[in-house]
Design a protein around this motif. Structure first.
Motif, PDB file in Angstrom:
ATOM      1  N   UNK A 167       0.704  -1.380  -0.164  1.00 45.69           N
ATOM      2  CA  UNK A 167      -0.036   0.188   0.256  1.00 45.69           C
ATOM      3  C   UNK A 167       0.899   0.982  -0.006  1.00 45.69           C
ATOM      4  N   UNK A 168       2.221   1.040  -0.723  1.00 48.33           N
ATOM      5  CA  UNK A 168       3.006   2.218  -0.697  1.00 48.33           C
ATOM      6  C   UNK A 168       3.468   2.882   0.486  1.00 48.33           C
ATOM      7  N   UNK A 169       3.729   2.318   1.477  1.00 47.42           N
ATOM      8  CA  UNK A 169       4.166   2.725   2.528  1.00 47.42           C
ATOM      9  C   UNK A 169       5.551   2.853   2.505  1.00 47.42           C
ATOM     10  N   UNK A 170       6.255   3.463   1.523  1.00 50.44           N
ATOM     11  CA  UNK A 170       7.512   3.552   1.277  1.00 50.44           C
ATOM     12  C   UNK A 170       8.257   4.487   2.222  1.00 50.44           C
ATOM     13  N   UNK A 171       7.772   5.715   2.186  1.00 50.83           N
ATOM     14  CA  UNK A 171       8.408   6.871   3.082  1.00 50.83           C
ATOM     15  C   UNK A 171       8.364   6.486   4.462  1.00 50.83           C
ATOM     16  N   UNK A 172       7.234   5.958   4.969  1.00 49.08           N
ATOM     17  CA  UNK A 172       7.141   5.624   6.289  1.00 49.08           C
ATOM     18  C   UNK A 172       8.110   4.660   6.826  1.00 49.08           C
ATOM     19  N   UNK A 173       8.290   3.484   5.889  1.00 51.68           N
ATOM     20  CA  UNK A 173       8.647   2.112   6.184  1.00 51.68           C
ATOM     21  C   UNK A 173      10.441   2.072   5.742  1.00 51.68           C
ATOM     22  N   UNK A 174      10.643   2.870   4.689  1.00 57.46           N
ATOM     23  CA  UNK A 174      12.151   2.649   4.426  1.00 57.46           C
ATOM     24  C   UNK A 174      13.273   2.665   5.155  1.00 57.46           C
ATOM     25  N   UNK A 175      13.106   3.487   6.024  1.00 55.58           N
ATOM     26  CA  UNK A 175      14.175   3.735   7.194  1.00 55.58           C
ATOM     27  C   UNK A 175      14.646   2.628   8.015  1.00 55.58           C
ATOM     28  N   UNK A 176      13.352   2.212   8.570  1.00 55.04           N
ATOM     29  CA  UNK A 176      13.385   0.971   9.481  1.00 55.04           C
ATOM     30  C   UNK A 176      13.944  -0.263   8.692  1.00 55.04           C
ATOM     31  N   UNK A 177      13.368  -0.639   7.416  1.00 60.03           N
ATOM     32  CA  UNK A 177      13.840  -1.625   6.781  1.00 60.03           C
ATOM     33  C   UNK A 177      15.115  -1.707   6.354  1.00 60.03           C
ATOM     34  N   UNK A 178      15.928  -0.259   6.065  1.00 61.73           N
ATOM     35  CA  UNK A 178      17.375  -0.442   5.865  1.00 61.73           C
ATOM     36  C   UNK A 178      18.045  -0.770   7.094  1.00 61.73           C
ATOM     37  N   UNK A 179      17.546  -0.264   8.238  1.00 62.44           N
ATOM     38  CA  UNK A 179      18.249  -0.413   9.485  1.00 62.44           C
ATOM     39  C   UNK A 179      18.062  -2.049   9.833  1.00 62.44           C
ATOM     40  N   UNK A 180      16.933  -2.595   9.537  1.00 60.06           N
ATOM     41  CA  UNK A 180      17.049  -4.023   9.721  1.00 60.06           C
ATOM     42  C   UNK A 180      17.941  -4.827   8.940  1.00 60.06           C
ATOM     43  N   UNK A 181      18.075  -4.548   7.637  1.00 56.92           N
ATOM     44  CA  UNK A 181      19.055  -5.243   6.929  1.00 56.92           C
ATOM     45  C   UNK A 181      20.519  -4.942   7.193  1.00 56.92           C
ATOM     46  N   UNK A 182      20.674  -3.587   7.623  1.00 56.47           N
ATOM     47  CA  UNK A 182      22.015  -3.149   8.064  1.00 56.47           C
ATOM     48  C   UNK A 182      22.575  -4.083   9.322  1.00 56.47           C
ATOM     49  N   UNK A 183      21.538  -3.875  10.223  1.00 58.11           N
ATOM     50  CA  UNK A 183      21.923  -4.564  11.587  1.00 58.11           C
ATOM     51  C   UNK A 183      22.267  -6.121  11.267  1.00 58.11           C
ATOM     52  N   UNK A 184      21.382  -6.722  10.541  1.00 56.94           N
ATOM     53  CA  UNK A 184      21.725  -8.454  10.421  1.00 56.94           C
ATOM     54  C   UNK A 184      23.166  -8.458   9.717  1.00 56.94           C
ATOM     55  N   UNK A 185      23.473  -7.572   8.775  1.00 60.20           N
ATOM     56  CA  UNK A 185      24.816  -7.390   7.981  1.00 60.20           C
ATOM     57  C   UNK A 185      25.797  -7.401   8.891  1.00 60.20           C
ATOM     58  N   UNK A 186      25.869  -6.224   9.787  1.00 58.38           N
ATOM     59  CA  UNK A 186      26.847  -6.269  10.819  1.00 58.38           C
ATOM     60  C   UNK A 186      26.878  -7.341  11.729  1.00 58.38           C
ATOM     61  N   UNK A 187      25.785  -7.905  12.463  1.00 63.16           N
ATOM     62  CA  UNK A 187      25.853  -9.051  13.263  1.00 63.16           C
ATOM     63  C   UNK A 187      26.749 -10.187  12.414  1.00 63.16           C
ATOM     64  N   UNK A 188      26.086 -10.490  11.157  1.00 58.17           N
ATOM     65  CA  UNK A 188      26.754 -11.652  10.770  1.00 58.17           C
ATOM     66  C   UNK A 188      28.392 -11.209   9.663  1.00 58.17           C
ATOM     67  N   UNK A 189      28.582 -10.044  10.125  1.00 56.30           N
ATOM     68  CA  UNK A 189      29.826  -9.678   9.284  1.00 56.30           C
ATOM     69  C   UNK A 189      31.048 -10.589   9.739  1.00 56.30           C
ATOM     70  N   UNK A 190      31.215 -11.284  10.808  1.00 56.67           N
ATOM     71  CA  UNK A 190      32.232 -11.912  11.061  1.00 56.67           C
ATOM     72  C   UNK A 190      32.368 -13.235  10.218  1.00 56.67           C
ATOM     73  N   UNK A 191      31.312 -13.507   9.743  1.00 61.59           N
ATOM     74  CA  UNK A 191      31.092 -14.888   8.885  1.00 61.59           C
ATOM     75  C   UNK A 191      31.463 -14.522   7.459  1.00 61.59           C
ATOM     76  N   UNK A 192      30.663 -13.516   6.900  1.00 63.23           N
ATOM     77  CA  UNK A 192      30.823 -13.110   5.426  1.00 63.23           C
ATOM     78  C   UNK A 192      32.089 -12.584   4.967  1.00 63.23           C
ATOM     79  N   UNK A 193      32.688 -11.709   6.077  1.00 66.96           N
ATOM     80  CA  UNK A 193      34.150 -11.079   5.549  1.00 66.96           C
ATOM     81  C   UNK A 193      34.892 -12.092   5.644  1.00 66.96           C
TER      82      UNK A 193
END
Length: 559
Positions: free
Chosen positions: A231-257
């Motif tokens: 329902x096009x809630x892009x502006x409202x949810x884009x920031x939290x979504x990117x934070x969600x992905x970024x947080x998972x990426x940081x916590x898993x960095x010891x593996x993929x790096x």
């Protein structure tokens, strides 16, 4: 409180307000307790079905041979990630998410539990935990308790909810599956409430999911994007979504790096490209609408189709879009992922269409009886009797069929028999450590080939007909190995002369031939192996060095 004081307090308006307020609270607590009991009962019934497969043997269900070897590699390397796994002597990068291997090694070495026991029980425990987790996921999506309970009941008894999760390979799949449910549920709760704690814990559980099985990471990505931007809630949810992905990426960095530094991006690119995507087969699966793998009668599948049409008619598109996205974007394990929208759609059909119709029927029957007898019956008659009986039937009938299914041999939920295990031990103890083997058995699908996968793990010998793990190798090795495997299996039809042609064409050379007649799959060529064995023995090119009731081991003469 005395009767006199009660009379006084009943005349007190404040006490009347507190009494009126406490009654709904008591009713709510009673319903919560009843719902908890129902979810617990569903979990126990789901556990019962799963255990029926586990108790058939003392060995591991289906696959897991490569992971078994990787745990041993990790232990031998003092818990440092090796460059390669020793599995099948194929120089496969040790790039698989390692958390399950660390957990298995810890339980093995410090709690003194043998690896076979770990591979039997660890996946089952996590899969059982996924049953109540589905209730909370369904609640976040549909926001209706009855639909969430029905969804959970269907999930508990349908094969896609446990078929590949309680097997030995479920050591990685099962925890990732359960953590996906938890992480996605918490993320949806954050979108609804905007409470930061939900986002924080969704990131943490998303990281645990990724460190167990990287495939679920992709499932979490496109699912969270869909529900964030619906329902096009892009502006409202884009920031939290990117934070969600970024947080998972940081916590898993010891593996993929570490993997990127050791091997570069090639293992990840190879693994993701090995998803066996085919547009036509994916489109066909979604077109014929077969998702549930039910026995005899696809009862829940039909309910899901009805629910799907209802959602389209009522413009509740998000669950339908989710189902289509999973079908196209996650084809390698489609039914295992489709189970979530499918059980929700089935519950919607029951709650929104079937139950209201049955309630209306029951009400009209009671009203007609009252008119005839001139006595009001609703004090005794339950107006929802028919709908409650239907819900019990909708769960009980598929559960019964699921139990019947446990009595036979399932192509996935079965184990290596004792005769094959004894033969593998004999090979380990009595053959050349540098010997190269080919293994022919009735299975004609590599992912169903239990003997093929466990052979390198239990013998420490090289098998030219084992594909597992090659998806991490470069230059489309996985696709090439599948072709080689399929061509080798064709030799069962043409006889021994095919083997030399197969060696020459694929630049392979083997020393030992293993032929097993165990038929553990619906897709098999058991009959042809009798002819093949006859041609091998008549060729006089091989010495039979071991035999039992189901397996023959031959060594090439002159080797």
């Amino acid at each position: 409180m005395s009767l006199y004081n009660l009379k006084i307090n009943l005349n007190n308006k404040r006490f009347q307000g507190e009494l009126m307020f406490s009654l709904p609270q008591q009713e709510e607590k009673r319903l919560e307790l009843a719902n908890t009991f129902i979810i617990l009962a569903i979990t126990l019934l789901g556990t019962f079905l799963r255990f029926q497969y586990l108790q058939k043997s003392d060995f591991v269900i289906n696959d897991g041979g490569m992971f078994y070897t990787m745990i041993l590699d990790l232990e031998r390397n003092n818990y440092l990630l090796p460059m390669f796994t020793s599995y099948n002597q194929s120089q496969i990068p040790f790039a698989y998410p390692p958390l399950s291997f660390y957990e298995g090694a810890f339980i093995n070495q410090f709690l003194h539990v043998d690896l076979i026991t770990i591979f039997r029980w660890y996946p089952l425990i996590f899969n059982i935990l996924s049953i109540p987790a589905v209730y909370f996921l369904s609640m976040e999506i549909v926001r209706k308790t009855k639909q969430a309970i029905i969804s959970t009941g269907f999930y508990a008894i349908l094969l896609p909810g446990f078929e590949w999760l309680i097997s030995g390979g479920g050591l990685t799949r099962s925890p990732a599956h359960t953590f996906f449910i938890i992480s996605f549920t918490l993320y949806l709760a954050f979108l609804r409430t905007r409470e930061k704690k939900h986002l924080i814990f969704s990131i943490f559980t998303g990281a645990l999911m990724t460190l167990h099985h990287i495939e679920y990471c992709w499932m979490l990505v496109f699912s969270s994007v869909l529900f964030s931007f619906y329902k096009w809630k892009i502006k409202e949810n884009l920031g939290p979504l990117l934070l969600f992905f970024f947080g998972i990426g940081i916590l898993t960095a010891p593996y993929w790096v570490v993997i990127l530094l050791k091997h570069g991006p090639e293992p990840f690119l190879s693994a993701f490209s090995a998803g066996e995507f085919n547009f036509l087969s994916t489109f066909a699966r979604l077109t014929i609408l077969v998702f549930t793998e039910e026995t005899l009668i696809a009862f829940i599948n039909v309910l899901a189709i009805i629910g799907l049409l209802y959602c389209l008619f009522t413009k509740n598109f998000i669950i339908v879009i989710w189902l289509v996205l999973i079908g196209f974007l996650n084809p390698r394990s489609a039914n295992r992922s489709l189970i979530f929208p499918v059980v929700i759609l089935a519950s919607i059909a029951i709650d929104e269409l079937i139950c209201p119709a049955l309630d209306n029927l029951r009400t009209s029957q009671v009203e007609n009886s009252e008119k005839k007898s001139k006595i009001k019956l609703f004090t005794k008659a339950d107006p929802k009797l028919y709908s409650h009986l239907f819900i019990l039937f909708a769960f009980g009938f598929p559960f019964f069929l699921g139990f019947i299914n446990t009595l036979g041999i399932h192509p996935v939920l079965s184990m290596l028999p004792q005769q094959e295990l004894e033969a593998l031990q004999w090979i380990r103890d009595n053959t050349d450590k540098n010997g190269v083997f080919v293994v022919l058995n009735p299975s004609i699908e590599w992912h169903m080939d239990k003997l093929g996968e466990w052979f390198p793990a239990l013998t420490n010998r090289k098998s030219l007909t084992t594909i597992q793990g090659t998806e991490w190798l470069p230059d489309s090795t996985f696709e090439k190995e599948k072709i080689i495997y399929d061509e080798f299996k064709e030799c069962a039809k043409t006889g021994e002369t095919c083997l030399a042609e197969w060696e020459l064409k694929n630049h392979n050379k083997f020393d030992y031939l293993v032929v097993s007649r165990v038929n553990g799959s619906m897709n098999s060529q058991d009959i042809g192996l009798k002819f093949f064995i006859k041609t091998v023995e008549e060729s006089e090119k091989y010495d039979c060095i071991y035999t039992n009731d189901v397996i023959n081991i031959y060594k090439k003469k002159g080797n």
